[in-house]
Write an enzyme that holds these catalytic residues in place. Structure first.
Site, PDB file in Angstrom:
ATOM      1  N   ASN A 167       1.006  -1.372   0.081  1.00 20.06           N
ATOM      2  CA  ASN A 167      -0.125  -0.002   0.103  1.00 20.06           C
ATOM      3  C   ASN A 167       0.784   1.396   0.030  1.00 20.06           C
ATOM      4  O   ASN A 167       0.386   2.308   0.490  1.00 20.06           O
ATOM      5  CB  ASN A 167      -1.027   0.012   1.213  1.00 20.06           C
ATOM      6  N   GLU A 184       1.859   3.996   7.504  1.00 18.35           N
ATOM      7  CA  GLU A 184       0.788   3.743   6.638  1.00 18.35           C
ATOM      8  C   GLU A 184      -0.064   4.929   5.985  1.00 18.35           C
ATOM      9  O   GLU A 184       0.300   5.909   6.364  1.00 18.35           O
ATOM     10  CB  GLU A 184      -0.269   2.988   7.525  1.00 18.35           C
ATOM     11  N   HIS A 209       3.378   1.874   1.986  1.00 13.65           N
ATOM     12  CA  HIS A 209       4.100   2.286   3.105  1.00 13.65           C
ATOM     13  C   HIS A 209       5.564   2.097   3.227  1.00 13.65           C
ATOM     14  O   HIS A 209       6.171   1.085   2.533  1.00 13.65           O
ATOM     15  CB  HIS A 209       3.269   1.643   4.523  1.00 13.65           C
TER      16      HIS A 209
END
Ligand code: GLP
Length: 243
Positions: free
Chosen positions: A137, A144, A139
């Site tokens: 994603n 995050e 990160h």
């Protein structure tokens, strides 16, 4: 701009990344290395161990500071990042363990610990090089995706996607810690040089967003576009969406 080196496969990626770290260590034997865990840098660590065994480099005067650690987790747990670093690098080279820093997964006062870790980073003079992997994603460390990325070392909740991705290393998904201590985006950006290693098709979206997307907290790795010396070393599969 993020410089990019596309390699044919994981082995070539690992060798290229290790070459850069090796040159740094040869030029500055007391370098501070910012290190990362995960499967992406394992091959690079293997190459560095070979260079050490061949007498090309020594870690005697090297200091290391790691990006992140699950919380809570015992450092002796076989999925802790401290354990990972011992297994994949520290136990195989001449580094002095007291010169290796990984966030304390059992810190009692975690906020105080995070402040101290940030201060420690600065006291070491910052990382001469920071190694990073990238999450699916986008990160980096355990920063995050969020519209409000945090600058300094902090405790964070892991996203469902990250917990699922990391469950493969644990007996069951319920055993994956749901929190982690991580350097912040600002901490990472303080490094003099940054290397991101990424391989495999499942990283293709993240790599695309990091290199070609807008600079946004929703892809934390895109922040690296603002760093003055960041290089992505990836394999063809991870680069496939950028062509
Ligand atoms: C974890 C780590 C990251 C790492 C990422 C990718 O969540 N906190 O530092 O970059 O996963 O891991 P892998 O290299 O195994 O794909």
């Amino acid at each position: 701009m993020i410089k990019t080196i596309v390699c044919k496969d994981y082995d070539e990626m690992s060798k290229k990344a290790a070459q850069i770290v090796k040159e740094l260590i040869i030029n500055k034997e007391d370098s501070v290395l910012g290190l990362a865990t995960g499967s992406s840098p394992v091959g690079m660590y293997k190459c560095l161990i070979e260079d050490y065994k061949a007498g090309v480099i020594s870690f005697k005067n090297i200091k290391t500071i790691n990006l992140d650690e699950y919380y809570p987790i015992d450092p002796t747990h076989n999925q802790s990042y401290r354990y990972f670093m011992n297994e994949n690098l520290f136990d195989h080279v001449d580094i002095c363990k007291s010169n290796t820093y990984v966030p304390d997964g059992l810190a009692k006062d975690v906020d105080k610990f995070c402040d101290e870790y940030e201060a420690l980073y600065d006291k070491l003079g910052g990382a001469d090089i920071q190694i990073l992997g990238i999450g699916r994603n986008g990160h980096i460390g355990f920063n995050e995706p969020s519209n409000e990325l945090i600058d300094k070392t902090h405790l964070t909740d892991l996203k469902e996607d990250t917990i699922k991705a990391n469950a493969r290393f644990f007996d069951s998904i319920n055993d994956v810690p749901t929190k982690a201590i991580t350097m912040g985006i600002g901490t990472i950006m303080k490094a003099k040089k940054i290397i991101v290693v990424a391989n495999g098709e499942n990283k293709a979206d993240a790599v695309y967003n990091m290199l070609k997307g807008q600079v946004t907290g929703m892809c934390p790795a895109s922040m690296l576009q603002k760093h003055q010396d960041a290089t992505l070393i990836c394999d063809e599969l991870a680069y496939s969406k950028c062509k």
